[in-house]
Design an enzyme around this catalytic site. Structure first.
Site, mmCIF file in Angstrom:
data_model
loop_
_atom_site.group_PDB
_atom_site.id
_atom_site.type_symbol
_atom_site.label_atom_id
_atom_site.label_comp_id
_atom_site.label_asym_id
_atom_site.label_seq_id
_atom_site.Cartn_x
_atom_site.Cartn_y
_atom_site.Cartn_z
ATOM 1 C CG HIS A 267 -71.137 21.339 -3.692
ATOM 2 N ND1 HIS A 267 -71.847 22.262 -4.409
ATOM 3 C CD2 HIS A 267 -70.989 20.262 -4.483
ATOM 4 C CE1 HIS A 267 -72.122 21.738 -5.596
ATOM 5 N NE2 HIS A 267 -71.617 20.538 -5.667
ATOM 6 C CG ASP A 318 -67.062 13.383 -5.982
ATOM 7 O OD1 ASP A 318 -67.406 12.593 -6.878
ATOM 8 O OD2 ASP A 318 -66.947 14.610 -6.159
HETATM 9 C C1 COA Z 1 -65.724 21.722 -4.105
HETATM 10 C C2 COA Z 1 -64.836 22.912 -3.764
HETATM 11 C C3 COA Z 1 -63.866 23.172 -4.941
HETATM 12 C C4 COA Z 1 -65.742 24.109 -3.529
HETATM 13 O O1 COA Z 1 -64.908 25.142 -3.280
HETATM 14 P P1 COA Z 1 -65.329 26.632 -2.847
HETATM 15 O O2 COA Z 1 -66.756 26.754 -2.566
HETATM 16 O O3 COA Z 1 -64.741 27.501 -3.863
HETATM 17 O O4 COA Z 1 -64.626 26.772 -1.490
HETATM 18 P P2 COA Z 1 -63.104 27.099 -1.283
HETATM 19 O O5 COA Z 1 -62.243 26.097 -1.994
HETATM 20 O O6 COA Z 1 -62.892 28.537 -1.594
HETATM 21 O O7 COA Z 1 -63.012 26.872 0.269
HETATM 22 C C5 COA Z 1 -63.585 27.740 1.252
HETATM 23 C C6 COA Z 1 -62.967 27.373 2.592
HETATM 24 O O8 COA Z 1 -63.331 26.053 2.960
HETATM 25 C C7 COA Z 1 -62.177 25.233 2.973
HETATM 26 N N1 COA Z 1 -62.495 23.984 2.311
HETATM 27 C C8 COA Z 1 -63.344 23.810 1.268
HETATM 28 N N2 COA Z 1 -63.382 22.540 0.934
HETATM 29 C C9 COA Z 1 -62.535 21.912 1.765
HETATM 30 C C10 COA Z 1 -62.148 20.575 1.889
HETATM 31 N N3 COA Z 1 -62.652 19.654 1.096
HETATM 32 N N4 COA Z 1 -61.268 20.246 2.854
HETATM 33 C C11 COA Z 1 -60.779 21.193 3.664
HETATM 34 N N5 COA Z 1 -61.104 22.476 3.602
HETATM 35 C C12 COA Z 1 -61.973 22.824 2.654
HETATM 36 C C13 COA Z 1 -61.099 25.976 2.207
HETATM 37 O O9 COA Z 1 -59.805 25.599 2.584
HETATM 38 C C14 COA Z 1 -61.437 27.376 2.584
HETATM 39 O O10 COA Z 1 -61.041 27.579 3.912
HETATM 40 P P3 COA Z 1 -60.392 28.971 4.365
HETATM 41 O O11 COA Z 1 -61.486 29.978 4.157
HETATM 42 O O12 COA Z 1 -60.018 28.724 5.777
HETATM 43 O O13 COA Z 1 -59.218 29.173 3.454
HETATM 44 C C15 COA Z 1 -64.028 22.635 -2.481
HETATM 45 O O14 COA Z 1 -64.902 22.427 -1.412
HETATM 46 C C16 COA Z 1 -63.080 21.465 -2.648
HETATM 47 O O15 COA Z 1 -61.986 21.609 -3.169
HETATM 48 N N6 COA Z 1 -63.505 20.248 -2.171
HETATM 49 C C17 COA Z 1 -62.684 19.087 -2.328
HETATM 50 C C18 COA Z 1 -62.811 18.518 -3.733
HETATM 51 C C19 COA Z 1 -64.125 17.855 -3.969
HETATM 52 O O16 COA Z 1 -64.606 17.080 -3.150
HETATM 53 N N7 COA Z 1 -64.700 18.111 -5.146
HETATM 54 C C20 COA Z 1 -65.950 17.540 -5.556
HETATM 55 C C21 COA Z 1 -67.020 18.574 -5.593
HETATM 56 S S1 COA Z 1 -68.601 17.814 -5.893
#
Ligand code: COA
Length: 381
Positions: A267, A318
């Site tokens: 998140h 979710d």
């Molecule tokens: C929600 C989300 C966009 C938040 O993203 P964020 O805070 O910007 O975090 P990032 O996408 O930059 O990820 C940071 C790290 O955690 C990892 N990570 C984050 N969410 C992940 C996931 N769901 N599965 C695997 N790895 C994940 C990233 O790969 C990254 O790893 P790294 O540093 O080794 O490259 C992200 O967690 C995500 O894409 N989740 C899946 C989609 C989802 O469930 N969305 C609903 C949100 S309520």
């Protein structure tokens, strides 16, 4: 803004993380503590004691209703369930294979044609529009699902709550009290979440003084992406692909090794358990136990365990909503529209707040391109 644009790469300008881009008293997320409040009330108390309609009143009026006020709001919502005949005729024109979230977005944009007051954004009129939208979102989603299955839409029942009416219209039969209660709490849990992507979108559009239909249509577009409201459908697709508890660990490890994201985890704000997931986990179990099929719950628990040990990531809203809706027999591609059926309450609350003290939202971009390039005539390039 709390953060100034920073010219260095990787600054908070990328994704606006940690940037306060609006003031609001509607909801607050404490990512460290895993706490969510709506207008000062903890989400756990609201999930335990309130109804979705009570929460709708809270988000729009910034206080809980008394009995008379709640009953008036319920009556107004129920009196607004009916869709204009023109809109039902339009829904019938859409391709059956259209994604329901796209159907909802297009239908809401078209709904504006049948509201002669749509351009009136006074608080009094905007509240009426908010009632209409909140009442009709579930009716549109249920009608669109029936039509694509070759069935006639079920007439909404004005004796049922938003949660009860939605399940009734979807299934064509009055739902059990348990299903209505669980679904009602799901609506409460998804109702608002501070400045998430779709709410921010709604506020940006409302900030231009465009009307509520325009702001909400744009918000649905933002919600539809897999990184936002589209994640719940993706979660269930993943669980179906994994297929069994034994397959979970190798599947998740392989996905992570391939740098694929596991939907329903992580998140942008929560660094610990999302408090909404705490309730949804229980519902997933309750629905599985009731159906005598706990496979999806067991698999979800295992995914959660592996994600925590491998990545230190927790489930978000979710993750367990997917298996809960699946056990309710809801089609996978309706999960995101259902998110919208709830979030319309928060979007409209934020739009009301934006209109009430408006300032055009117009940030700056941190320019990282070249400057002072000599112009080369086209046949010399
Ligand atoms: C929600 C989300 C966009 C938040 O993203 P964020 O805070 O910007 O975090 P990032 O996408 O930059 O990820 C940071 C790290 O955690 C990892 N990570 C984050 N969410 C992940 C996931 N769901 N599965 C695997 N790895 C994940 C990233 O790969 C990254 O790893 P790294 O540093 O080794 O490259 C992200 O967690 C995500 O894409 N989740 C899946 C989609 C989802 O469930 N969305 C609903 C949100 S309520």
């Amino acid at each position: 803004m709390t953060n100034q644009a920073n010219p260095s790469a990787g600054s908070s300008a990328v994704g606006l993380r940690g940037v306060a881009a609006a003031t609001s008293s509607i909801s607050d997320v404490n990512g460290e503590k895993g706490e969510l409040i709506y207008q000062g009330y903890n989400i756990h108390d609201l999930a335990k004691h309130a109804t979705f309609e009570e929460v709708v009143f809270l988000l729009w009026n910034k206080r809980l209703p008394n009995r008379t006020e709640l009953s008036e709001l319920e009556q107004s919502l129920r009196a607004s369930y009916g869709l204009p005949a023109e809109l039902i005729a339009l829904l019938k024109q859409f391709p059956r294979e259209a994604d329901p979230i796209d159907v909802l977005r297009t239908a809401i944009s078209a709904l504006e044609f049948y509201d002669p007051q749509s351009r009136d954004i006074s608080r009094e009129q905007s509240l009426k529009t908010a009632i209409r939208l909140t009442a009709q979102f579930p009716v549109i989603v249920a009608a669109a699902d029936r039509l694509r299955r070759g069935l006639n839409p079920v007439e909404p029942s004005t004796t049922l709550s938003i949660a009860g009416n939605f399940l009734y219209m979807l299934r064509g039969e009055v739902p059990s009290e348990r299903d209505v209660r669980i679904f009602d709490v799901c609506l409460i849990l998804h109702a608002d979440h501070e400045l998430n992507a779709s709410t921010f979108t709604a506020r940006v559009v409302a900030g231009t003084l465009a009307d509520m239909y325009a702001a909400v249509t744009a918000a649905i577009g933002a919600l539809s992406g897999p990184l936002h409201g589209g994640a719940n459908t993706a979660v269930m697709k993943t669980l179906l692909e994994i297929g069994s508890v034994e397959n979970v660990e190798p599947y998740v490890k392989r996905a992570l090794a391939e740098k694929r994201k596991m939907m329903g985890f992580g998140h942008a704000v929560y660094k610990t358990e999302d408090p909404r997931a705490t309730h949804l986990r229980k519902f997933s179990k309750e629905m599985g136990d009731a159906a005598g099929d706990s496979k999806w719950y067991e698999m979800s628990r295992k995914v959660e365990e592996v994600m925590l040990s491998e990545k230190g990531l927790y489930p978000n809203v979710d993750f367990y909503s997917a298996s809960t809706y699946y056990m309710m027999g809801i089609p996978l591609d309706l999960y995101t529209p259902i998110f919208a059926v709830s979030r319309i309450s928060g979007w409209t609350g934020h739009i009301l707040e934006q209109y009430g003290d408006n300032k055009l939202i117009r940030p700056r971009a941190e320019y990282i391109g070249p400057r002072d390039l000599p112009f080369v005539p086209i046949d010399q390039r």
